[in-house]
Design a protein around this motif. Structure first.
Motif, PDB file in Angstrom:
ATOM      1  N   THR A   6      10.306 -39.568 -40.856  1.00  0.00           N
ATOM      2  CA  THR A   6      11.626 -39.209 -40.356  1.00  0.00           C
ATOM      3  C   THR A   6      11.516 -38.654 -38.950  1.00  0.00           C
ATOM      4  N   LYS A   7      12.379 -39.129 -38.058  1.00  0.00           N
ATOM      5  CA  LYS A   7      12.522 -38.555 -36.722  1.00  0.00           C
ATOM      6  C   LYS A   7      13.861 -37.841 -36.706  1.00  0.00           C
ATOM      7  N   LEU A   8      13.839 -36.528 -36.530  1.00  0.00           N
ATOM      8  CA  LEU A   8      15.046 -35.723 -36.671  1.00  0.00           C
ATOM      9  C   LEU A   8      15.919 -35.687 -35.423  1.00  0.00           C
ATOM     10  N   VAL A  17       7.241 -46.560 -45.841  1.00  0.00           N
ATOM     11  CA  VAL A  17       6.116 -47.488 -45.870  1.00  0.00           C
ATOM     12  C   VAL A  17       5.481 -47.380 -47.246  1.00  0.00           C
ATOM     13  N   GLN A  18       5.235 -48.518 -47.871  1.00  0.00           N
ATOM     14  CA  GLN A  18       4.582 -48.533 -49.172  1.00  0.00           C
ATOM     15  C   GLN A  18       3.346 -49.417 -49.086  1.00  0.00           C
ATOM     16  N   ASP A  19       2.196 -48.827 -49.367  1.00  0.00           N
ATOM     17  CA  ASP A  19       0.918 -49.546 -49.330  1.00  0.00           C
ATOM     18  C   ASP A  19       0.740 -50.316 -48.022  1.00  0.00           C
ATOM     19  N   PHE A  24      11.719 -50.099 -45.472  1.00  0.00           N
ATOM     20  CA  PHE A  24      12.971 -50.042 -44.715  1.00  0.00           C
ATOM     21  C   PHE A  24      12.820 -49.081 -43.552  1.00  0.00           C
ATOM     22  N   CYS A  25      13.671 -49.264 -42.566  1.00  0.00           N
ATOM     23  CA  CYS A  25      13.771 -48.356 -41.432  1.00  0.00           C
ATOM     24  C   CYS A  25      15.234 -48.338 -41.012  1.00  0.00           C
ATOM     25  N   ASP A  26      15.861 -47.172 -41.094  1.00  0.00           N
ATOM     26  CA  ASP A  26      17.275 -47.032 -40.755  1.00  0.00           C
ATOM     27  C   ASP A  26      17.433 -46.088 -39.575  1.00  0.00           C
ATOM     28  N   ARG A  31      23.836 -46.101 -39.627  1.00  0.00           N
ATOM     29  CA  ARG A  31      24.108 -45.928 -41.053  1.00  0.00           C
ATOM     30  C   ARG A  31      25.598 -46.008 -41.370  1.00  0.00           C
ATOM     31  N   HIS A  32      26.414 -45.319 -40.629  1.00  0.00           N
ATOM     32  CA  HIS A  32      27.856 -45.311 -40.893  1.00  0.00           C
ATOM     33  C   HIS A  32      28.624 -45.442 -39.585  1.00  0.00           C
TER      34      HIS A  32
END
Length: 94
Positions: A6-8, A17-19, A24-26, A31-32
């Motif tokens: 996360t970049k705040l 990131v999985q394995d 995903f990257c949002d 987002r809205h």
């Protein structure tokens, strides 16, 4: 292993990131239809982004957070119930 990054601050974003593969990257501003250069002011945005992928914070092995300015504090509870064997401690950012 699942890692949530996360970049705040300026141009806030949430990625998973999985394995070694990007799940995903949002960008927060997308987002809205939020304003450009949107920061993440509350960690609930992480919970919401994970929920959209049918994931819970307990499903994440490691959180990496970049961009905290030290002035604001936010937190969320990782875990379903204190009696749960896999109950995790609260995650907070100061």
């Amino acid at each position: 292993m699942r890692i949530c990054g996360t970049k705040l601050t300026h141009d806030g974003a949430i990625a998973l990131v999985q394995d070694g593969r990007l799940v995903f990257c949002d960008d927060q501003e997308k987002r809205h239809n939020d304003p450009r250069y949107q920061s993440i002011d509350n960690l609930d945005a992480i919970v919401a982004a994970l929920a959209e992928q049918r994931l819970d914070p307990c499903d994440v092995d490691q959180f990496v957070i970049d961009g905290g300015d030290g002035e604001d504090e936010s937190q969320f509870q990782i875990g379903r119930e204190p009696s749960d064997r896999q109950f995790c401690r609260p995650l907070s950012v100061k």
